[in-house]
Write an enzyme that holds these catalytic residues in place. Sequence first.
Site, short mmCIF file in Angstrom:
data_model
loop_
_atom_site.label_atom_id
_atom_site.label_comp_id
_atom_site.label_asym_id
_atom_site.label_seq_id
_atom_site.Cartn_x
_atom_site.Cartn_y
_atom_site.Cartn_z
N TYR A 198 0.33 10.28 4.01
CA TYR A 198 -0.03 10.56 5.40
C TYR A 198 1.04 11.50 5.97
O TYR A 198 2.22 11.18 5.93
CB TYR A 198 -0.05 9.27 6.23
CG TYR A 198 -0.74 8.07 5.60
CD1 TYR A 198 -2.08 8.11 5.20
CD2 TYR A 198 -0.03 6.88 5.41
CE1 TYR A 198 -2.70 6.99 4.65
CE2 TYR A 198 -0.65 5.76 4.87
CZ TYR A 198 -1.97 5.81 4.48
OH TYR A 198 -2.56 4.70 3.94
N ARG A 199 0.60 12.61 6.51
CA ARG A 199 1.58 13.60 7.01
C ARG A 199 2.41 13.03 8.17
O ARG A 199 1.95 12.14 8.89
CB ARG A 199 0.84 14.85 7.46
CG ARG A 199 0.11 14.64 8.77
CD ARG A 199 -0.53 15.93 9.27
NE ARG A 199 -1.08 15.74 10.59
CZ ARG A 199 -2.34 16.00 10.91
NH1 ARG A 199 -3.20 16.48 10.02
NH2 ARG A 199 -2.78 15.81 12.14
N ASN B 56 0.84 -1.20 0.00
CA ASN B 56 0.00 0.00 0.00
C ASN B 56 0.88 1.25 0.00
O ASN B 56 1.97 1.26 0.56
CB ASN B 56 -0.92 0.06 1.21
CG ASN B 56 -1.93 1.19 1.05
OD1 ASN B 56 -2.79 1.13 0.18
ND2 ASN B 56 -1.78 2.25 1.83
N TRP C 210 -1.61 8.09 9.81
CA TRP C 210 -2.59 7.39 8.99
C TRP C 210 -3.88 7.31 9.79
O TRP C 210 -3.92 6.82 10.91
CB TRP C 210 -2.10 6.02 8.52
CG TRP C 210 -1.44 5.12 9.52
CD1 TRP C 210 -1.88 4.82 10.78
CD2 TRP C 210 -0.23 4.38 9.31
NE1 TRP C 210 -1.01 3.95 11.37
CE2 TRP C 210 -0.01 3.66 10.51
CE3 TRP C 210 0.67 4.23 8.25
CZ2 TRP C 210 1.10 2.82 10.66
CZ3 TRP C 210 1.75 3.40 8.42
CH2 TRP C 210 1.96 2.71 9.60
N GLU D 190 -1.16 1.04 -5.59
CA GLU D 190 -1.13 2.42 -6.10
C GLU D 190 -0.03 2.59 -7.16
O GLU D 190 -0.15 3.43 -8.05
CB GLU D 190 -0.89 3.41 -4.96
CG GLU D 190 -2.12 3.74 -4.12
CD GLU D 190 -2.38 2.77 -2.97
OE1 GLU D 190 -1.63 1.78 -2.86
OE2 GLU D 190 -3.32 3.00 -2.21
N ASP E 257 -4.94 22.40 9.12
CA ASP E 257 -5.34 21.40 8.13
C ASP E 257 -6.13 21.98 6.97
O ASP E 257 -6.42 23.17 6.93
CB ASP E 257 -6.14 20.29 8.83
CG ASP E 257 -5.68 18.92 8.38
OD1 ASP E 257 -5.55 18.71 7.15
OD2 ASP E 257 -5.45 18.06 9.24
C1 LIG Z 1 -1.66 16.87 0.97
C2 LIG Z 1 -2.39 15.71 1.54
C3 LIG Z 1 -2.19 15.33 2.86
C4 LIG Z 1 -2.86 14.25 3.40
N1 LIG Z 1 -2.64 13.91 4.70
C5 LIG Z 1 -3.23 12.81 5.22
C6 LIG Z 1 -2.95 12.40 6.56
O1 LIG Z 1 -2.18 13.02 7.28
N2 LIG Z 1 -3.57 11.29 7.03
C7 LIG Z 1 -4.44 10.56 6.26
O2 LIG Z 1 -4.94 9.55 6.73
N3 LIG Z 1 -4.75 10.94 5.00
C8 LIG Z 1 -4.16 12.05 4.46
N4 LIG Z 1 -4.44 12.42 3.17
C9 LIG Z 1 -5.44 11.67 2.39
C10 LIG Z 1 -4.89 10.34 1.95
O3 LIG Z 1 -3.72 10.53 1.20
C11 LIG Z 1 -5.91 9.58 1.10
O4 LIG Z 1 -7.01 9.29 1.93
C12 LIG Z 1 -5.37 8.28 0.50
O5 LIG Z 1 -6.40 7.63 -0.21
C13 LIG Z 1 -4.84 7.34 1.56
O6 LIG Z 1 -4.32 6.16 0.96
P1 LIG Z 1 -4.94 4.74 1.33
O7 LIG Z 1 -6.33 4.75 0.74
O8 LIG Z 1 -4.03 3.76 0.67
O9 LIG Z 1 -4.95 4.63 2.82
C14 LIG Z 1 -3.77 13.51 2.61
C15 LIG Z 1 -3.97 13.89 1.29
C16 LIG Z 1 -3.30 14.96 0.75
C17 LIG Z 1 -3.54 15.33 -0.68
MN LIG Z 2 -4.46 2.13 -0.63
#
Ligand SMILES: Cc1cc2nc3c(=O)[nH]c(=O)nc-3n(C[C@H](O)[C@H](O)[C@H](O)COP(=O)(O)O)c2cc1C
Ligand SMILES: [Mn+2]
Length: 497
Positions: free
Chosen positions: A180-181, A176, A194, A242, A291
């Site tokens: 995630y920041r 995966n 996450w 991804e 945020d």
């Molecule tokens: C700039 C930016 C920052 C993000 N920060 C976070 C974060 O800190 N935590 C989080 O869970 N998702 C964050 N997201 C959203 C996730 O990247 C998004 O939900 C993504 O689908 C997560 O991948 P996953 O589906 O494989 O878990 C962020 C998105 C962007 C564009």
């Molecule tokens: Mn995913």
Amino acid sequence: MAYLDLREFVDALEKKGELKRIRVEVVPVLEIAEITQRVARDEKRAPNSVGPALLFEKPKGSRFPVLINAFGSARRMALAFEVNELEEVAERIQGFLKMETPQGLFDKIKMLPKLAELASFFPKRVEQGDCKEVIQKGSDVNLFDFPILKCWPQDGGRFITFPLVFTKNPETGKRNVGMYRMQIYDERTTGMHWQTQKHGAEHFRRAKAKNPEGRIPVSVAIGADPATALAGMLRIPPDLDEMMFAGFLRREPVEMIACETNDLEVPENAEIVLEGYVNLNEMRTEGPFGDHTGFYSLEGGYPVFHVECVTRRKEPIYLTTVVGPPPQEDFYMGYAVERVFLPVMKMQYPEIVDVAMPAEGIFHNLMIVAIRKSYPGHARKIMNAIWSLGQAMFTKVIVVVDHDVNIHNYGEVVWKTLCALDPERDVQFVLGPVDTLDHAARMQDFGSKMGIDATRKWASEGFTRPWPDEILMDEGTKKRVEAIWESLWIEKESGGR
Ligand SMILES: Cc1cc2nc3c(=O)[nH]c(=O)nc-3n(C[C@H](O)[C@H](O)[C@H](O)COP(=O)(O)O)c2cc1C
Ligand SMILES: [Mn+2]
């Protein structure tokens, strides 16, 4: 040809006049964010004109440049995907969705090129990579080497905001990648934000169920070719890679290379790679963080990432973004992804004509959906479908309108929705998972959502009064007025329509 890496995209931006280099020294704590805000959200500009990408060449305290706002416009997102219009990507996806299972031999042969094309998007393993020009381990690792920003005054610290976080499902071994920041705690430790419904968090939970005292390997890549760099934000189902989607978007496989200190792979073209692990029994306070809701997300307990090894280019470009009151760079990133994946949604629900998510709705707060209504209760069926569709489950308010409403004209949506509404009859509440960032929900991650059925109401839905027609002038009159229009001299005297 796909972009080889981030610096090739920087060159492309510069050639198109989409990038500005900042040559004076600027402080990465707050000041880069403030400068970016002024450029990206200049109120004096026309509403649709947004400022350029910025390359800060001399961030104070670091040898490496900062790239920000690289994807902060629809035009730059199209450049990132190497298309003129985002619809072209959507059409390519549609082409694959339309592929039917072949019946006879002839059909099978006809499909081969498409299948071969699909296979050519799978990530490829390579042995040498640009992200290995410098390898630093143990006490040589220092995250403060990088110009990591603090964006807003009340932020808990500096945050990496544009990472690709790689983990493996401990049960299936599937990869995966999530964006995630990561809050910097010290030279070698960060937070791992996450959120509970995200795939990285699920990997963490599954590993913990097996061995609560163990750890999971995590690697983080920062900066890659645009399609790969953006892949972490794709909302695709669990156990779908991804990196395969990134390969599809760039039309060439992502080249993956083995990490030095754990069993994960990362894109070979990354600017910076952080390798390490997350302990399954360790949580630490993360946040606050200014945020994309325009408010601070509150402090919370999140896992901790321990960095054991950094691999990088000699002169890496540090890719980052700032979030804050909408619209920001992430709006354009999210908008592009939404447009590109609309055909997938339409394939599952062909009655969906179009979907709009205004920037001020921060993605999850408001979705306007136009449907071709064909049976009683159809609008409510679509609400339930959306609430069951991956991360669309977080949608706080869904407004369903008829197919003839132009949902990208928010004025028209407000007008027609309010006119179609008998509030007590047409509003539907449900309980369920909500976005972690929703600070108004009764508790974190759980709360209520609302659907508004703003379609015309039918007799078969219990509405027995007549529904009036919308006022429109007839074509004959319009034509006749068009013919005499010039002779009325209205436009010239009033200085134009
Ligand atoms: C700039 C930016 C920052 C993000 N920060 C976070 C974060 O800190 N935590 C989080 O869970 N998702 C964050 N997201 C959203 C996730 O990247 C998004 O939900 C993504 O689908 C997560 O991948 P996953 O589906 O494989 O878990 C962020 C998105 C962007 C564009
Ligand atoms: Mn995913």
